[in-house]
Design an enzyme around this catalytic site. Structure first.
Site, PDB file in Angstrom:
ATOM      1  N   SER A  61      -6.321 139.663  39.218  1.00 50.03           N
ATOM      2  CA  SER A  61      -5.628 139.215  38.007  1.00 50.03           C
ATOM      3  C   SER A  61      -5.599 137.696  37.909  1.00 50.03           C
ATOM      4  O   SER A  61      -5.775 136.969  38.890  1.00 50.03           O
ATOM      5  CB  SER A  61      -4.201 139.748  37.986  1.00 50.03           C
ATOM      6  OG  SER A  61      -4.214 141.139  38.150  1.00 50.03           O
TER       7      SER A  61
HETATM    8  N1  SAM Z   1      -3.154 143.158  41.977  1.00 48.43           N
HETATM    9  C1  SAM Z   1      -4.570 143.064  42.024  1.00 48.43           C
HETATM   10  C2  SAM Z   1      -5.038 141.750  42.587  1.00 48.43           C
HETATM   11  O1  SAM Z   1      -4.232 140.878  42.809  1.00 48.43           O
HETATM   12  O2  SAM Z   1      -6.236 141.646  42.819  1.00 48.43           O
HETATM   13  C3  SAM Z   1      -5.228 143.246  40.704  1.00 48.43           C
HETATM   14  C4  SAM Z   1      -5.234 144.630  40.324  1.00 48.43           C
HETATM   15  S1  SAM Z   1      -6.377 145.134  39.129  1.00 48.43           S
HETATM   16  C5  SAM Z   1      -5.919 144.254  37.721  1.00 48.43           C
HETATM   17  C6  SAM Z   1      -5.714 146.768  38.909  1.00 48.43           C
HETATM   18  C7  SAM Z   1      -5.932 147.692  40.054  1.00 48.43           C
HETATM   19  O3  SAM Z   1      -5.199 148.866  39.799  1.00 48.43           O
HETATM   20  C8  SAM Z   1      -7.366 148.114  40.218  1.00 48.43           C
HETATM   21  O4  SAM Z   1      -7.818 147.805  41.498  1.00 48.43           O
HETATM   22  C9  SAM Z   1      -7.326 149.612  39.974  1.00 48.43           C
HETATM   23  O5  SAM Z   1      -8.254 150.322  40.751  1.00 48.43           O
HETATM   24  C10 SAM Z   1      -5.906 149.945  40.345  1.00 48.43           C
HETATM   25  N2  SAM Z   1      -5.365 151.183  39.792  1.00 48.43           N
HETATM   26  C11 SAM Z   1      -5.514 151.685  38.558  1.00 48.43           C
HETATM   27  N3  SAM Z   1      -4.829 152.829  38.444  1.00 48.43           N
HETATM   28  C12 SAM Z   1      -4.218 153.048  39.636  1.00 48.43           C
HETATM   29  C13 SAM Z   1      -3.366 154.036  40.133  1.00 48.43           C
HETATM   30  N4  SAM Z   1      -2.962 155.090  39.398  1.00 48.43           N
HETATM   31  N5  SAM Z   1      -2.951 153.919  41.396  1.00 48.43           N
HETATM   32  C14 SAM Z   1      -3.324 152.886  42.174  1.00 48.43           C
HETATM   33  N6  SAM Z   1      -4.131 151.921  41.752  1.00 48.43           N
HETATM   34  C15 SAM Z   1      -4.565 151.981  40.506  1.00 48.43           C
END
Ligand code: SAM
Length: 659
Positions: A61
């Protein structure tokens, strides 16, 4: 690179100046090395305030948003915190520097394992990572003092609310596409919750049992929020069809834009015949019937000035215009036919003692000329550095999805050390090209304006040299300034038609350029500066052939355009079953609303890399906000480039296209 210094600068520029004040958050942002959480090769971009790809269609992000979420979660040193969506691990790492313990859930196993390794390598021991569906929370570890959800949910998952401790805070993006809002839910009683709206955001979707379904991870709509009729049906109903560009019906479709002062006509490639032919037909109609008298295109000022002189019957000076990469953009049969029409039109006007129509280039700073001189110089001192520059310029004109190609172009010391010499060359080139234009008595670019341009040039070239979003913004701001000055100069009755790529003319605020990369563009600036007087018309295609290069400065090649991707705006147009049409995006509310949803859109520039198409050429956009209308050609032909013109005898007769 001195990462600590760059990190501190990012914190100052993007966080403190933009209102992040929580000291523990600032401390953590200064401590955690974001460069260790991006993919190899992208370290250089770790401290731009932008999300970056981490594979699997996911992103790390944007730092500002992460800081905002952590600040709003009001974390305390003794807190137990859950993060849903570990991704790269960066946000969990930050939380671990503030709170007592972090539980982090990620649905992609590869990402979860990689994050775990990163935490170990950095010695962050107070983080547990689990692979699973975080929309269900982490019941065994509950209750939590805070929960941070790093992906957008259709609504707040019940399990997450239930796993909040009394007084606990849940920060979560809710809603779809560009309608996503960041919310804070605070548990104030066993069954009582308070909700605050923290503003608009754009996250990848939360995929899971209590979230979106995974048919297409990035862009699946919530079934409940779907419009009554499917979007391709709404497009089919609103499509105003035509068969030939020569028919009166086609031109008359654009009468609705007659009252605008600025009509911007886009193109989704720089090498499609229909896009040039259509813009020519629309421009002829607007000039002949609606009083438009200026045409400005995405080209260098001096080259356009040569065409302008020629259409007014003045003698040519110097070499034939558009002799540099990407020469086919203006040296082609389709444009030369239009230039011929301008010349005839001006002869007719002269006989009637009417002012001529004028033709201008929006790149006042002679962009392709200066890029050429940068490359020539670097080629002579360091071919490796020249290769980097070429890659960077590939991202400049027009927009290409970063960081797929951009990331590989990592800065070297040689690059930095060439800066001054390169800037000098660019400024000399500009002086020469202004000399070429101004002594003609060009009424607009008078001596005072030339001097002003030269004064600002160094800053322009410096930013251009390094590429990136700042350079893009500078370029598009100059284009908008040029338009403003042209309209001022030609007086209150002047009306202008712009030809530029969709990436310049489709309002950037409603695309990933604006939402994720802090980029603005010409269409946005025209709307902001000429409110109610601007019409933005995008042009698109599903498949066919196109002229493009594989690399900056490469050969013009005829390439096959892949069929548009499922879930893209283009695919919806294709699925309408209508081969050619104008879609007025404000034709009815239902159509407008259904095309507000974020969908992929394709941008092919002077470079087309079909093999990495999704990453290099698509971005998320909200079509009905980005444009006022969309002109569709389902299958398109490649442009017809003209052979380079040999300098020498015969130039005068065959100027400017060698025909
Ligand atoms: N916080 C992260 C970082 O600092 O790099 C960025 C996260 S990215 C914007 C969103 C993440 O949420 C992705 O890696 C995606 O695979 C994960 N995601 C989406 N749906 C999810 C779920 N139901 N449970 C766990 N992870 C999930």
């Amino acid at each position: 690179m001195d990462m600590t210094r760059i990190r501190d600068r990012m914190v100052e520029q993007h966080l403190t100046r933009r209102g992040i004040g929580d000291r523990s958050v600032i401390r953590a942002m200064r401590t955690v090395p974001r460069e260790r959480f991006v993919d190899p090769g992208y370290e250089e971009f770790a401290y731009e305030d932008a999300p970056l790809s981490i594979g699997d269609g996911q992103t790390i992000s944007q730092p500002f948003i992460v800081a905002l979420m952590l600040e709003k979660a009001d974390l305390d040193a003794g807190d137990k915190v859950l993060e849903v969506g570990t991704g790269s691990g960066y946000a969990s790492a930050l939380i671990s520097r503030i709170a007592k313990h972090v539980y982090s859930v990620e649905r992609h196993e590869r990402l979860a394992l990689q994050a775990r390794e990163r935490f170990e390598a950095l010695g962050y021991k107070n983080i547990d990572v689990r692979v699973g569906d975080g929309s269900k929370g982490w019941a065994k570890a509950a209750p939590f003092d805070a929960i941070i959800v790093s992906a957008g949910a259709p609504e707040v998952p019940l399990a997450l609310k239930e796993q909040l401790d009394l007084g606990g805070r849940l920060i979560i993006p809710v809603g779809r596409g560009d309608a996503q809002r960041l919310k804070r839910i605070t548990r104030v009683g066993a069954e009582a919750f308070e909700e605050d709206d923290l503003g608009g955001v754009l996250f990848v979707p939360l995929i899971g049992e209590d979230a979106w379904t995974a048919v297409h991870p990035m862009y699946t709509a919530a079934p409940s929020a779907r419009a009554e009729a499917p979007p391709h049906q709404l497009i089919a109903d609103a499509a105003e069809e035509f068969s030939s560009l020569d028919e009166r019906r086609f031109a008359a479709l654009f009468d609705r834009f007659a009252e605008s002062r600025i009509v911007l006509l886009g193109e989704s490639t720089h090498g499609t015949a229909e896009f040039y032919e259509a813009r020519a037909a629309i421009s002829r109609h607007l000039v002949e019937h609606h009083g438009f008298n200026l045409i400005a295109v995405e080209a260098d000022w001096p080259d356009a000035a040569a065409i302008d002189r020629w259409t007014k019957g003045q003698a040519s000076k110097g070499a034939a215009p558009f002799g540099r990469f990407p020469e086919w953009m203006w040296r082609n049969i389709e444009f030369s036919t239009f230039a011929g029409w301008m010349k005839e039109q001006n002869q007719r006007r002269a006989a009637l003692r009417k002012d001529p129509i004028r033709f201008y280039g929006l790149d006042l700073y002679n962009m392709s000329g200066s890029i050429r001189s940068v490359l020539d110089y670097l080629e002579s001192v360091s071919p490796e550095t020249a290769a980097i520059a070429r890659e960077r310029y590939g991202c400049l004109s027009p927009w290409q999805s970063n960081p797929a190609t951009y990331g590989r172009a990592v800065l070297t010391d040689a690059y930095r050390s060439c800066e001054d010499a390169v800037l000098k060359q660019c400024t000399e080139l500009l002086t020469r090209s202004l000399d070429d234009v101004a002594p003609d008595g060009d009424d607009f670019l008078n001596a005072a304006q030339s001097a002003r341009l030269l004064t600002a040039a160094e800053r322009y070239y410096r930013v251009m040299y390094y590429g990136g979003s700042q350079a893009w913004n500078l370029r598009d701001t100059y284009m908008a300034d040029t338009i403003e000055r042209l309209l001022d100069f030609h007086g209150p009755t002047a009306k202008i038609i712009i030809w530029a790529h969709n990436s310049h003319i489709g309002d950037a605020r409603y695309t990933e350029m604006g939402t994720a990369r802090d980029e603005l563009n010409l269409g946005q600036l025209c709307r902001q500066r000429f409110d109610g007087m601007t019409s933005l018309i995008g042009l698109g295609t599903h498949c066919g052939e196109v002229i493009a290069a594989s690399d900056w400065d490469g050969e013009a090649e005829k390439k096959q355009v892949n069929s548009s991707l499922p879930q893209s705006c283009e695919r919806l147009c294709h699925d309408s079953g209508k081969p050619r049409f104008l879609l007025d995006l404000n034709a009815n509310e239902e159509l407008h609303a259904s095309l507000v949803e974020q969908r992929l859109q394709r941008f092919i520039g002077v470079i087309y890399r079909p093999e990495t198409e999704r990453l290099s050429h698509y971005m998320a956009t909200s079509l009905s906000r980005q444009y006022d209308a969309f002109l569709w050609f389902d299958e398109t032909r490649a442009l017809s480039p003209l052979a380079p013109q040999e300098p020498g005898v015969g130039d005068q007769e065959t100027f400017p296209f060698g025909l």
